[in-house]
Design an enzyme around this catalytic site. Sequence first.
Site, short mmCIF file in Angstrom:
data_model
loop_
_atom_site.label_atom_id
_atom_site.label_comp_id
_atom_site.label_asym_id
_atom_site.label_seq_id
_atom_site.Cartn_x
_atom_site.Cartn_y
_atom_site.Cartn_z
CB CYS A 37 14.69 -33.22 -11.43
SG CYS A 37 13.20 -32.73 -11.74
CG HIS A 52 16.15 -36.32 -14.02
ND1 HIS A 52 14.65 -36.54 -14.18
CD2 HIS A 52 15.83 -34.78 -14.91
CE1 HIS A 52 14.10 -35.37 -13.67
NE2 HIS A 52 14.45 -34.97 -13.76
CG ASN A 76 11.46 -33.97 -15.28
OD1 ASN A 76 11.17 -34.75 -13.85
ND2 ASN A 76 11.88 -33.09 -16.09
N1 ACO Z 1 4.37 -25.64 -27.95
C1 ACO Z 1 4.84 -24.51 -29.07
N2 ACO Z 1 5.83 -23.71 -28.78
C2 ACO Z 1 6.77 -23.59 -27.29
C3 ACO Z 1 6.32 -24.19 -26.81
C4 ACO Z 1 5.33 -25.21 -26.63
N3 ACO Z 1 4.68 -26.00 -25.47
N4 ACO Z 1 7.30 -23.63 -25.31
C5 ACO Z 1 7.55 -23.14 -26.27
N5 ACO Z 1 7.75 -22.85 -27.60
C6 ACO Z 1 7.81 -21.49 -28.08
C7 ACO Z 1 8.53 -20.42 -27.70
O1 ACO Z 1 7.82 -19.52 -27.47
C8 ACO Z 1 9.82 -19.85 -28.91
O2 ACO Z 1 8.67 -19.63 -29.41
P1 ACO Z 1 9.11 -18.05 -30.17
O3 ACO Z 1 10.26 -18.98 -30.85
O4 ACO Z 1 8.35 -17.75 -31.09
O5 ACO Z 1 9.58 -17.55 -29.62
C9 ACO Z 1 9.90 -21.34 -29.54
O6 ACO Z 1 8.84 -22.41 -28.99
C10 ACO Z 1 11.01 -21.46 -29.29
O7 ACO Z 1 11.14 -21.73 -27.74
P2 ACO Z 1 12.28 -22.26 -26.93
O8 ACO Z 1 12.14 -21.76 -24.97
O9 ACO Z 1 14.21 -21.54 -27.06
O10 ACO Z 1 12.27 -23.64 -27.09
P3 ACO Z 1 13.22 -24.92 -26.68
O11 ACO Z 1 14.65 -25.51 -27.62
O12 ACO Z 1 14.66 -24.13 -25.71
O13 ACO Z 1 13.77 -25.96 -26.08
C11 ACO Z 1 12.19 -26.64 -23.61
C12 ACO Z 1 12.00 -25.83 -24.67
C13 ACO Z 1 11.50 -27.74 -24.07
C14 ACO Z 1 11.63 -26.22 -22.97
C15 ACO Z 1 13.58 -26.93 -23.46
O14 ACO Z 1 14.69 -25.84 -23.74
C16 ACO Z 1 14.29 -27.70 -22.47
O15 ACO Z 1 14.05 -29.03 -22.72
N6 ACO Z 1 14.96 -27.22 -21.65
C17 ACO Z 1 15.54 -28.46 -20.24
C18 ACO Z 1 14.38 -27.96 -19.36
C19 ACO Z 1 13.75 -29.31 -18.27
O16 ACO Z 1 14.32 -29.95 -18.74
N7 ACO Z 1 13.25 -28.82 -17.11
C20 ACO Z 1 12.97 -30.16 -16.13
C21 ACO Z 1 13.09 -29.57 -15.48
S1 ACO Z 1 14.72 -29.45 -14.59
C22 ACO Z 1 15.77 -31.36 -15.22
O17 ACO Z 1 14.55 -32.02 -15.09
C23 ACO Z 1 16.70 -31.48 -15.59
#
Ligand code: ACO
Length: 323
Positions: A113, A250, A280
Site C-alpha cells: 500500500c 492512503h 482499498n
Molecule cells: N462483518 C461482520 N462482522 C465482522 C466482519 C465483517 N466483515 N469482520 C469481522 N467481524 C467481526 C469479528 O469476527 C469480531 O466478532 P467477535 O467480536 O464476535 O469475535 C468483530 O467483528 C470485531 O472484529 P475485529 O477484528 O476486532 O474488528 P475491528 O474493529 O478491529 O475492525 C477491521 C476490523 C475493519 C479490519 C480493522 O481492524 C481495520 O480496518 N484494520 C486496518 C486494516 C486495514 O485497513 N488493512 C488494509 C491493508 S493495510 C493498509 O492499507 C493500511
Amino acid sequence: MQRSLVLGCGAYLPERVVTNDELAQKVDTSDEWIVKRTGIRERHIAAEGELTSHLAVNAARDAMARAGVAADEIDLVIVATSTPDNTFPATAARVQAALEIRRGAAFDVQAVCAGFIYALSVADNMIRLGQAKTALVIGAEVFSRILDWDDRGTCILFGDGAGAMVLRGVENGTDNAARGVLSTHIYSDGRYYDMLYVDGGPGSTGTAGVLRMEGKEVFRHAVNRMAESIETALTHNNLTLDDIDWLVPHQANIRIIESIGRRLRLSLDNVVVTVDMQANTSAATIPLALTQAQNDGRLKSGNLVALSALGGGFSWGSALLRW
Ligand code: ACO
C-alpha cells in the site's frame, strides 16, 4: 539540479461495482457493519482476464492526456504493484510496450500500500539526478485475485484500480521551481512482516497464496507511522501543519483517516476521501484520489498537498507536493 513537476494525473477503475449488500450474500457480513467499521460502501472488481497491466495502461493514457505528454517524451515507467501480471518480467515492461514507449527504463516497485510513495520517491530522485526527464509513475492493483473470499475480516476491505502521474524535470530556479515534489520520505520495518502478508507466491515459496492480516495492529501502526511521516516531511521543508491545503492519505479505512486528521489537527474538509466508493486499492489509492481532486478542481495551483501511506512490510512514507 532538477525538480519534478507534476504535469497531470489519471485514473482507471474496472466497470463492475460490488456493493456491501452483494458481498453480504457471500460472507456473513452486512452493509451496516462494513460502513460503521470501515466507511466502505462499494468497490470496483476487475473482469475475468482484466490484468493489472490493463488497468495501468488505461490510467497512464488518462494521465498522459491530462499532462499533454506523448509516448515519445517518456523515458521512465515505474509501476507500483503487489499483483503483477506475472512473476517476471515487470508489469511496467508490458505497460511500456502497450503505450509504445521506446526509450528509457521500465520497472516495478513493490511496497504494497506504500508502493506509490516508494515509486514517486524513486522517480523524483532519478529526475533530480538527471537520470530521467519525463516519468510515468503508476499504482495498479488487482487485489481481488489475492483475497480469501471466505474471510469476512479481509475480503470486504479491498478493490481493484489504477492511478497514474506524469512528472517532468525542470531546472531549479525557473518560474516553476516553487512547484512540484518538495520531498519524499520512505521507511520500512521488517519485524512486522507477519502482520500483513500473502501466505504464498508467486516467488520463492512456490505456492499460491491469499492475504492475511492482523487488523488491529495494522490500524495502530497506520495511524502513527503515517502521521509521523507527514510531520517529518513538514519539518524537513520548514513548513507546519497549518501550511497543508490537502491531505491525500492512503485509503484503507475512514477511521484510520479520521484518526490521522485528528492527530494532525486537520479538518476532514481538507482531506481527499475515496475509500467509500473504491475501498482499498493498495498502491493505487493515492493516485486515484489525486486524480479525483484534480478533476473536480479541489487541487489548485500552489496548494501544498501531503501524501502518506503504510502497507505490508511494514513499509510507509510521505511526500509533499506543491501543486
Ligand atoms: N462483518 C461482520 N462482522 C465482522 C466482519 C465483517 N466483515 N469482520 C469481522 N467481524 C467481526 C469479528 O469476527 C469480531 O466478532 P467477535 O467480536 O464476535 O469475535 C468483530 O467483528 C470485531 O472484529 P475485529 O477484528 O476486532 O474488528 P475491528 O474493529 O478491529 O475492525 C477491521 C476490523 C475493519 C479490519 C480493522 O481492524 C481495520 O480496518 N484494520 C486496518 C486494516 C486495514 O485497513 N488493512 C488494509 C491493508 S493495510 C493498509 O492499507 C493500511
